[in-house]
Design a protein around this motif. Sequence first.
Motif, PDB file in Angstrom:
ATOM      1  N   ALA A 111      56.451  59.781  49.296  1.00 41.20           N
ATOM      2  CA  ALA A 111      55.068  58.833  49.806  1.00 41.20           C
ATOM      3  C   ALA A 111      54.213  58.706  48.813  1.00 41.20           C
ATOM      4  N   PRO A 112      53.388  58.297  49.136  1.00 41.30           N
ATOM      5  CA  PRO A 112      52.746  57.598  48.452  1.00 41.30           C
ATOM      6  C   PRO A 112      51.959  57.902  47.431  1.00 41.30           C
ATOM      7  N   PRO A 113      51.702  57.705  46.194  1.00 39.66           N
ATOM      8  CA  PRO A 113      50.709  58.534  45.303  1.00 39.66           C
ATOM      9  C   PRO A 113      49.749  59.410  45.809  1.00 39.66           C
ATOM     10  N   TYR A 114      49.638  60.589  45.717  1.00 43.20           N
ATOM     11  CA  TYR A 114      48.459  61.148  45.715  1.00 43.20           C
ATOM     12  C   TYR A 114      49.154  62.186  47.426  1.00 43.20           C
ATOM     13  N   SER A 115      49.890  61.836  48.024  1.00 48.19           N
ATOM     14  CA  SER A 115      50.811  62.181  49.109  1.00 48.19           C
ATOM     15  C   SER A 115      51.935  63.342  48.704  1.00 48.19           C
ATOM     16  N   THR A 116      51.557  64.425  49.822  1.00 46.86           N
ATOM     17  CA  THR A 116      53.626  65.294  50.266  1.00 46.86           C
ATOM     18  C   THR A 116      54.501  64.321  50.499  1.00 46.86           C
ATOM     19  N   PRO A 117      55.569  63.831  49.855  1.00 47.38           N
ATOM     20  CA  PRO A 117      56.804  63.886  49.812  1.00 47.38           C
ATOM     21  C   PRO A 117      56.986  63.876  51.198  1.00 47.38           C
ATOM     22  N   ARG A 118      57.775  63.140  51.987  1.00 40.87           N
ATOM     23  CA  ARG A 118      58.669  63.699  53.443  1.00 40.87           C
ATOM     24  C   ARG A 118      59.695  63.213  53.098  1.00 40.87           C
ATOM     25  N   LEU A 119      60.571  63.741  54.257  1.00 42.06           N
ATOM     26  CA  LEU A 119      61.981  62.943  54.399  1.00 42.06           C
ATOM     27  C   LEU A 119      62.014  61.292  54.740  1.00 42.06           C
ATOM     28  N   ILE A 120      62.899  60.713  54.607  1.00 46.04           N
ATOM     29  CA  ILE A 120      62.393  59.573  55.262  1.00 46.04           C
ATOM     30  C   ILE A 120      63.985  59.324  55.446  1.00 46.04           C
ATOM     31  N   ASP A 121      65.151  59.163  54.716  1.00 51.47           N
ATOM     32  CA  ASP A 121      66.299  58.748  54.930  1.00 51.47           C
ATOM     33  C   ASP A 121      67.265  59.019  54.510  1.00 51.47           C
ATOM     34  N   ILE A 122      69.122  59.860  55.099  1.00 53.00           N
ATOM     35  CA  ILE A 122      69.791  60.842  54.427  1.00 53.00           C
ATOM     36  C   ILE A 122      70.491  60.235  53.379  1.00 53.00           C
ATOM     37  N   ALA A 123      71.086  59.717  52.147  1.00 52.43           N
ATOM     38  CA  ALA A 123      71.946  60.111  51.667  1.00 52.43           C
ATOM     39  C   ALA A 123      73.623  60.108  51.702  1.00 52.43           C
ATOM     40  N   VAL A 124      74.459  59.132  51.649  1.00 54.34           N
ATOM     41  CA  VAL A 124      75.828  59.783  52.094  1.00 54.34           C
ATOM     42  C   VAL A 124      76.928  59.583  50.740  1.00 54.34           C
ATOM     43  N   SER A 125      77.913  59.835  50.759  1.00 53.61           N
ATOM     44  CA  SER A 125      78.771  59.618  50.138  1.00 53.61           C
ATOM     45  C   SER A 125      79.180  58.483  49.459  1.00 53.61           C
ATOM     46  N   GLY A 126      78.792  58.067  48.464  1.00 48.88           N
ATOM     47  CA  GLY A 126      78.850  56.107  47.650  1.00 48.88           C
ATOM     48  C   GLY A 126      77.114  55.925  47.272  1.00 48.88           C
ATOM     49  N   ASP A 127      76.458  56.487  47.445  1.00 48.57           N
ATOM     50  CA  ASP A 127      75.403  56.387  47.043  1.00 48.57           C
ATOM     51  C   ASP A 127      74.801  57.111  46.222  1.00 48.57           C
ATOM     52  N   TRP A 128      73.838  55.541  44.918  1.00 52.94           N
ATOM     53  CA  TRP A 128      73.036  56.490  44.148  1.00 52.94           C
ATOM     54  C   TRP A 128      71.954  56.615  43.947  1.00 52.94           C
ATOM     55  N   ILE A 129      71.534  57.205  43.023  1.00 53.08           N
ATOM     56  CA  ILE A 129      69.805  57.276  43.558  1.00 53.08           C
ATOM     57  C   ILE A 129      69.348  57.984  42.326  1.00 53.08           C
ATOM     58  N   GLY A 130      67.801  57.008  41.735  1.00 54.45           N
ATOM     59  CA  GLY A 130      67.233  57.609  40.275  1.00 54.45           C
ATOM     60  C   GLY A 130      67.313  56.882  39.454  1.00 54.45           C
ATOM     61  N   GLU A 131      67.582  55.311  39.371  1.00 56.81           N
ATOM     62  CA  GLU A 131      67.403  54.414  38.820  1.00 56.81           C
ATOM     63  C   GLU A 131      65.834  54.464  38.332  1.00 56.81           C
ATOM     64  N   ASP A 132      65.032  53.907  39.315  1.00 60.67           N
ATOM     65  CA  ASP A 132      63.652  54.194  38.692  1.00 60.67           C
ATOM     66  C   ASP A 132      62.862  54.680  37.582  1.00 60.67           C
ATOM     67  N   SER A 133      63.471  55.516  37.225  1.00 59.10           N
ATOM     68  CA  SER A 133      63.035  56.836  35.670  1.00 59.10           C
ATOM     69  C   SER A 133      63.927  55.426  34.832  1.00 59.10           C
ATOM     70  N   PHE A 134      64.598  54.994  34.558  1.00 62.39           N
ATOM     71  CA  PHE A 134      65.338  54.380  33.904  1.00 62.39           C
ATOM     72  C   PHE A 134      65.310  53.120  33.299  1.00 62.39           C
ATOM     73  N   ILE A 135      64.719  52.252  34.590  1.00 62.63           N
ATOM     74  CA  ILE A 135      63.989  51.139  34.503  1.00 62.63           C
ATOM     75  C   ILE A 135      61.917  51.262  34.275  1.00 62.63           C
ATOM     76  N   SER A 136      61.333  52.165  34.753  1.00 63.65           N
ATOM     77  CA  SER A 136      59.831  51.860  34.047  1.00 63.65           C
ATOM     78  C   SER A 136      59.848  53.205  33.299  1.00 63.65           C
ATOM     79  N   GLY A 137      61.090  54.214  32.839  1.00 61.39           N
ATOM     80  CA  GLY A 137      60.556  54.946  32.009  1.00 61.39           C
ATOM     81  C   GLY A 137      59.432  56.341  32.182  1.00 61.39           C
ATOM     82  N   LYS A 138      59.232  55.579  33.784  1.00 59.80           N
ATOM     83  CA  LYS A 138      57.975  56.665  33.943  1.00 59.80           C
ATOM     84  C   LYS A 138      58.201  58.406  34.661  1.00 59.80           C
ATOM     85  N   PRO A 139      57.832  59.264  34.872  1.00 59.27           N
ATOM     86  CA  PRO A 139      58.719  60.630  35.991  1.00 59.27           C
ATOM     87  C   PRO A 139      59.385  59.698  37.141  1.00 59.27           C
TER      88      PRO A 139
END
Length: 226
Positions: A65-93
């Motif tokens: 979701a955009p800032p200050y909004s409640t997260p909603r389901l936007i997609d489904i991840a399946v085998s082989g998908d990798w997620i979570g690199e944004d924190s590594f690149i930005s150093g942010k939550p």
Amino acid sequence: MLRKNAEAIVIQRGWLSRTSEAFKVRLLENAELLKFDTGHVIFAKGDKAGGIYGLVSGTLGIMAAPPYSTPRLIDIAVSGDWIGEDSFISGKPRRIELVAQNETWLLHVPLEKMEQMAELDPDNMRAFGVMSILGADSMLRLVHDLQKKSASARIASALHRICWATHIPVAVSQESLSVITTTSRKQVNAIIKRFVEEGWVETGYRSITVLNPEALKHHADEDMAD
């Protein structure tokens, strides 16, 4: 889940399949194999920065979701998908939320291990950056699919996108499918029934198995040709 089987799965498709052999070896040396039950929140929006997760088996719901909004389901991840690199690149939550849709096995590379790899070899940083490029490609496809006018085309596109291999059930409920395709549950039910009659998919308890991905793609592409 055997460790060797988990590693074999994640190097066959997705981001890791596009990296060098040396990078694959180093990354997997630093990865932990973890199991999560249905409904477990892997991480939530706003959590402190952390590492990446590679999906071995099961299904993950991606919530955003955009800032200050409640997260909603936007997609489904399946085998082989990798997620979570944004924190590594930005150093942010964390900026998104991941939720296990069923029993799920993941390979997790902690943030500190990623930082060590990047410091060891600049090419490793470039390899991690490719994750973000592939993520942007996925978002472009998601937007493109949602621009299709007919509900059946949007649903066909979503099924083609998330069912990465034929004859393998993907845990996705009709309710979730209605959310990620911006259609009603009544529409989803009727359209899935039609797809079953056409022989394109099979349905099970809270799961869908794609039998003919080419037919789904052709049906979805007809909408854009109109």
